[in-house]
Scaffold this active site. Structure first.
Site, PDB file in Angstrom:
ATOM      1  N   CYS C   2       0.802  -1.178  -0.101  1.00 64.96           N
ATOM      2  CA  CYS C   2      -0.042   0.215  -0.147  1.00 64.96           C
ATOM      3  C   CYS C   2       0.925   1.086  -0.180  1.00 64.96           C
ATOM      4  O   CYS C   2       2.110   1.004   0.152  1.00 64.96           O
ATOM      5  CB  CYS C   2      -0.800  -0.109   1.342  1.00 64.96           C
ATOM      6  N   GLY C  28      -0.810   0.876  -5.157  1.00 65.61           N
ATOM      7  CA  GLY C  28      -2.228   0.079  -4.592  1.00 65.61           C
ATOM      8  C   GLY C  28      -3.213   0.895  -5.436  1.00 65.61           C
ATOM      9  O   GLY C  28      -3.359   2.168  -5.329  1.00 65.61           O
ATOM     10  N   ASN C 102       0.701   0.186   6.038  1.00 64.04           N
ATOM     11  CA  ASN C 102       1.076  -0.441   4.815  1.00 64.04           C
ATOM     12  C   ASN C 102       1.861  -1.843   5.471  1.00 64.04           C
ATOM     13  O   ASN C 102       2.838  -1.583   6.349  1.00 64.04           O
ATOM     14  CB  ASN C 102       2.123   0.405   4.176  1.00 64.04           C
ATOM     15  N   GLY C 103       1.324  -3.146   5.212  1.00 64.84           N
ATOM     16  CA  GLY C 103       2.074  -4.304   5.592  1.00 64.84           C
ATOM     17  C   GLY C 103       0.915  -5.300   5.938  1.00 64.84           C
ATOM     18  O   GLY C 103      -0.079  -5.161   5.635  1.00 64.84           O
ATOM     19  N   TYR C 259      10.249  -5.176  -8.094  1.00 64.46           N
ATOM     20  CA  TYR C 259       9.247  -4.444  -9.090  1.00 64.46           C
ATOM     21  C   TYR C 259       8.249  -3.510  -8.417  1.00 64.46           C
ATOM     22  O   TYR C 259       7.711  -2.724  -9.074  1.00 64.46           O
ATOM     23  CB  TYR C 259       8.568  -5.426  -9.806  1.00 64.46           C
ATOM     24  N   SER C 305       8.547  -2.775 -15.678  1.00 64.94           N
ATOM     25  CA  SER C 305       9.801  -2.682 -14.429  1.00 64.94           C
ATOM     26  C   SER C 305      11.279  -3.393 -14.894  1.00 64.94           C
ATOM     27  O   SER C 305      12.102  -2.979 -14.241  1.00 64.94           O
ATOM     28  CB  SER C 305       9.157  -3.109 -13.198  1.00 64.94           C
TER      29      SER C 305
END
Lengths: 505, 505, 505, 505
Positions: C2, C28, C102-103, C259, C305
């Protein structure tokens, strides 16, 4: 059973048309639309829903200009529930025309073939109003070919339209860059009137289905449009009028007086309120001739439109008039949830009885009319549960025995409780202790007495006489089939968004 | 002036709560919300607008579960028009609580400070209902600290809430995983009752503001919740009841009977309809003592809620009752277009007079109450324009002289026509030929007679007695300031979407 | 996976947070949300969709204030596709907290039980972020009980949080009326950095997932937040920092470099672009050791990427780098029509080969990684159809053999092409003439060389070492089950609108 | 600069047209529309926005049928940003026609007068495509008067259209009940090609702006439509072709090859990718003749469309090609908040430089073209700030000195940096150390060499030669005025919702 309005002004008309449509909202809650014009450019917004939901600020801002028209729709013919059939309709040749229509054509099917095969005009919906517009467009093109467009060509075209189409129709049509055309079918089945108001810079002319729309927006009622007559109002507000039908007679639809129109409207010279009082009076006579008033303790109307009749009836028979039913003003929906049984909805969600007005009394319930009979049955039951000793039912309209083909939303023959049933059978069905119906002739007399200039009434639902003379058993069969199909296809139809002239939710 | 409902069932409750809210819609059209629960998980949908507009199929599908509650809101305190203040409100500690509230706290400002400074609870809106919920949350936490949560702890918390908060409140609160808590302020100002229905698998219990919501959804009315009493309904539908107030007395709000509640409701043992009939009766006596009935030709109600009073009055004085005003059922908006003057809207857009009921007659108009007087003034003018010879006005309620602090939407003192004015001054202002007001004591007697168990009425608008004993001049000043500010800030407030618990259009 | 951002300023922050979220949108695209605050009042808007779709003018106007935070979400744990789990999350006690995360927590299930049973906190979603917020809320309450809230209490609470939760987490949290708290898990798995800008009236401080968000909004990058460290930025912009973990080490997630992150970001002192160049360099050595470069005519990246790696590889082996694939920039949907077969969608809708770059050549395709292998298989096929003589495939990342539990969206073990398969088996599956993988140790060396201060990398997908030490086979089984269930329930989940903190479309 | 597609199939075409429009989305992101037909009934959905936003499931379901067409729009002429001008356009007489158009008419103003005064056709928008449709409608009516409609009449009508209209136009038109008509202007300025696919039950024929739309949807490319040629594809999929122009020559628009078309398309026999490689090659020669390649350390493209040219140039001059700029894939808006200064947006929000590719180097930046010069100026500045020692700029297209009247969105003369400026003046303006432009003749040779059958290129922006021979200084003045007006009126225009054929958001 729609409401239409058109206006030529010197000032912006969007709010004015909006207000007029609100005043006509009782004539149709299914869809609403407005077109306005600046010079030759049209601006349209229409969608399914009620006026206050269809028009938001951004929509209103996108309707500039000082001429325009609008409509509120009650579904009648065809798969009439679809979005794409919301009015107004538009064609761009000749001139650019937008049209709103109240009524129902009885020869729409044949006209549709003609338009395709001969006139090469594309009809993209099932609406008879789109057919009507294209017939008018074709006749305008023919009348004005190689000629400047004046009221002569316009009235000539209306005459040709009268010759080609059958049924009921009150029409308002905007001709881009020219003005507003309004006309009414040669039998005057659907109402149409106009009014005026002095405004800064000149005169504002409004055409509308009912006089309340004129008066509620500050206009002076001038007169009803005559059957078969056309009005052309140019951009300066000059009203040109001409009788365009070969044979015209005034036969307004009786249902306007029974329940459709607002009580404070005056249609074809008759106060709707007074008509209902009169119906109550003749109904009182029927009651008296049926039972001694002493057997009645109280007269209770079934709200809303039966109130004047019930009040007059009560006064006539000398019994108290009491509001024993409370109407639920707020209506909602029954949602179908996956795997959940539907709670059965009924009249009880719309009406509630106040027990003390029923308890131990003999009540005479008065309704404006009885169509399927299922509602009456449930109401009688509610009255009993509320404690009534005896429950009598009176209908301000006579038995509804025949279908309607002129734009009143009626079930098919087989669903009409009075079709092929005796009064006694009906009484038994609805479970009342007595059932008193209005008499057809008495009703016509009572209402007709209010304006001797009226030639008669379109009352085919009661007497089976179809004034346009072109309606047969097949039409009814077609109606029945259409209805049946509609049930199945409604969802599909609904999703067919229009290419033609529609906005979408 | 809100409507609230809560239910514990064995079957899905979304449609049921929706139906109940429709039946309570007259108590608030500003916003609507529902919460349901599956196990301990809550599901919410709320937004501004009327019930039928707020809940779409997709919203209903997202409300699973067999317990839940709902609210319809009429804005009262604070900048109450904003989206974020739509109810229900939620806090997640302790337990997970959602709450709906009808009423108005008079010490919300002080409580707000306490909650911030001492309880460290974040209040994110101006709503006193969010304050109430947090006080309850805090007291529940305190009562149940280190204890299992049983009805004892819950009732203990309600007792503490009664001690901390002042004002009017009928409350329904869902405690995640436990059940439904309902309680009413110690004076019983705002109504609350409950009912039951046998369903497959057990019993369904519903708590609601008015008995129509119970009966209209098929429930048997059990009883009103007593003032100060709390009910806790566990997930099996067992109803635990306890008096939680130290001093309780029954003083229902008189306005419920004057115009707020539905006529077919019974509140605290009194039929609202009968209360209105009784008010008509005592009003008739005042009329008779003011003028000979022979000077009155006809009694005309100003729709809707004055009908029963007017009908009874007419019967009492022996004069015909006639529906001389037609109400426009469909209301719209006035759009502000750039560079376009606003057409002035008025009572005439809501009411229309039927001329033949006024022409040449002495009419007695009956309204439920007169607040600002501007509407009455316009109606009197309409009656005259419709041809009335004399126009008398009667008010079924006494003069409204004082502001309301218990949740009735009233203007500030200075806007009340009866504030600091004599009856004669008011009559002159509204332009009537005579003005007859209900008498306060007579009204209390007439309504109170219907249930001797009632200790009195909260009738502060009429008599200036504020039952909670904590209301002072400063409160009114604050109300006035708030109102004034509200005008300016309304648009800003409206756009503050909620963080707390809201969905958004 | 995120993107999060928080900011303390002196000027409105809504546009600033919006711009920052756009710069983090690659992290995200599933949902987006912003909270701002004025004094202690929070304003929130969040919904599913991309930033530009979620925030309209009216939403932005409803986000006043000069402090705030935001998030863009990529679904990871739980039934993470639902609306109700869009961040930020809110609790009102203590103080009023909103949080973005985030996580992924690896002990969320156990924490959820604790919160219910012991802390009596209601968790209304499946999101581990709501769990995290409630743990933090509980610890803040405990740390500050009877004490004024200063950074000492706040850091004490973060220390307690570190002790209770396991997994990966970069967190930004707004404490109403106090300031912005930011912290990172003790292994520094997910990135977090902060920057500053001088503005009128003082300093603006921004915390964000990647340095591009800082620089793209005009802020000077100050430094990464250290693993286990917490920053508290008060309302004046003063940054207080403290190490709150007992044991901290820097193990950033390798996938950020492979990436996930933008090439122009610098994470934990390493330029992502340079990391990819380095991976291309070590991959080139693997290629050279596998086949003579003379057998390769051209190096073609699979966009986007892999470009830097491919470019560097091409240069290293002395072969031309050519853009042989065109990516379809515009993605749409496959609609399921009733009764209509679905046209099979494939990689070909996302990529198109330019024939002249393949025709008659031996091509070396370079991708950033190979996960399921199905895409690679199809691309190899496309290259052959475009006329390639030989098709070699190189992966800039080593074989992906293990699931991810730290917030990277990865399929379950059984879907990973490299799980329990030899390189030769994989080559055969994807149909390439040769398959060259990066080496794990070489990759770690190549990237690690760019910042010697790094203790290691979280590279469990490649090496199976889970740094938090609490992950077992059961977790993977749970993940697999969750995924399977998700397929079935997705639609249901989606419709569960939130009570908690969500806005709705 | 629009993308158009039409298809005749045996299976539903809604998803197919949707997919094709996605493949053409690079040609226009402003609006999108689809019409399908079942028998003679049309179904339409169109709105402003990108394909994936315009078409939702409910819209797709409302597009049944196995024939149809679609468009993506890039605004060109008129107040082209308005909703009402979204294509397709519809007229209902004759036959029922819907049309999509890529190009720009240069005599639209005169045609508009003719249509009103002579043909009495109502044009309700400012769109030249509505004009084109009405000219076609009029000519079809005339050609088929009293005759059955066969391809002879249709082609006769197209010939008449070619005689009446001037400018660039590739057109697809559905004739209700007949089939699909496609034609291209006599100079072949805008591209159009067709392809086929065998499907169950017969053949599917697709016409589209670019070959990628055919191939990306599984069709075999058959050939380009010739300049002046018309194809009529009947409902069985038979393709009838005829040259309908008196004088036809192939002069495709050079901008298709410079940046407009997708690199993987083949237009008029020329691979767009190869054309760009060739432009890179000739540009390399210009570079070499300007400076020793040894002064260049690295070649950096300005993404996206300059990549092939830059890559080829780099190879040619033997210098490394590096991706030094990262493009922000996600674009948002700048919201205007009341009382809040707008943060200045710039190229930096679209591009970000990766410092290590610039630091201490002499960089040659390659762009596809330079129009206003402001972007180039900012990019040069960014390169310097990233540490470049010298910054050279090369443009793969020659100086843009003249306006475009054939549908390419170009600013007015005075805004073109190359208008009336020397190369040295431009270099100074953009601040580069050197500026190298492509040569017009060399570009034509380089691209033209790829298909000798091409008569020349429409390259008026570069050489000032307008192939239709009817464009004068007044036209440019009109364009300039129009643009200026557009700025002011955009908001008004935007809100004018269409009456004609539009759906609304």
């Amino acid at each position: 059973m729609c409401g239409i309005v058109g206006v030529i002004s010197k000032a912006p008309v969007n709010q004015l048309i909006y207000d007029a449509l609100l005043l006509l909202q009782h004539r149709g809650q299914d869809a609403a639309g407005i077109v306005t014009a600046v010079d030759r450019k049209f601006f349209m917004h229409k969608a399914r829903g009620m006026v206050r939901d269809v028009f938001r600020t951004r929509n209103m801002r996108a309707l500039p200009g000082s001429v325009g028209l609008g409509q509120v729709r009650y579904p009648t013919a065809g798969n009439a529930y679809s979005e794409e059939e919301a009015q107004p309709f538009y064609v761009n040749a000749p001139f650019g025309l937008v049209l709103v229509h109240n009524g129902n054509l009885t020869n729409a099917h044949a006209l549709r073939q003609e338009l395709f095969a001969i006139d090469r005009r594309h009809i993209n919906t099932e609406s008879d109003s789109e057919v009507l517009l294209n017939v008018l467009a074709h006749e305008l093109e023919r009348a004005a070919r190689d000629l400047p467009l004046t009221e002569d060509e316009i009235f000539k075209a209306v005459s040709a339209v009268h010759r080609r189409i059958k049924g009921s129709y009150a029409v308002v049509c905007l001709i881009a860059g020219y003005g507003l055309l309004a006309f009414r079918d040669p039998n005057g089945i659907r109402p149409l009137c106009y009014g005026e108001m002095e405004i800064e810079g000149g005169k504002e002319v409004m055409v509308a289905s009912e006089s309340v729309a004129l008066e509620g927006t500050g206009h002076r009622f001038v007169r009803d449009v005559a059957p078969g007559e056309a009005l052309f109002i140019d951009l300066d507000g000059n009203v040109h009028a001409r009788q365009c039908a070969e044979q015209a007679s005034l036969h307004p639809c009786m249902f306007e007086f029974v329940y459709l129109a607002r009580p404070d409207s005056v249609i074809d010279g008759i106060s709707v309120y007074q008509a209902r009082l009169n119906m109550g009076e003749t109904l009182a006579q029927r009651v008296i001739s049926t039972m001694p008033p002493s057997e009645i303790d109280v007269v209770i109307p079934i709200p809303e439109s039966s109130r004047p009749s019930a009040m007059q009836l009560a006064q006539k028979i000398g019994k108290p008039y009491r509001e024993g039913f409370v109407k639920n003003r707020y209506v909602g929906r029954t949602f179908i949830m996956p795997g959940q049984a539907v709670r059965k909805k009924s009249v009880r969600q719309k009406l509630n009885a106040i027990a003390q007005e029923f308890k131990g009394r003999n009540v005479l319930l008065v309704d404006d009319s009885i169509v399927r009979g299922t509602t009456s049955k449930e109401i009688v039951q509610m009255a009993r549960e509320a404690g009534a000793r005896k429950v009598y039912m009176a209908s301000a309209a006579p038995p509804v025995r025949y279908p309607n083909v002129y734009g009143i939303d009626m079930p098919t023959k087989s669903e009409l409780i009075a079709h092929n049933r005796s009064i006694e059978e009906i009484r038994e069905f609805i479970g009342a202790d007595a059932l008193i119906y209005q008499d057809v002739a008495a009703m016509k007399r009572a209402v007709g007495a209010l304006n001797p200039a009226i030639d008669g009434f379109e009352a085919s639902c009661f007497d089976g006489c179809y004034i346009t003379g072109d309606v047969s058993a097949e039409d009814f069969a077609a109606i029945a089939t259409q209805r049946a199909a509609q049930g199945d296809e409604e969802d599909t139809q609904r999703s067919r968004l229009t290419l033609h002239n529609t906005s979408e939710q």
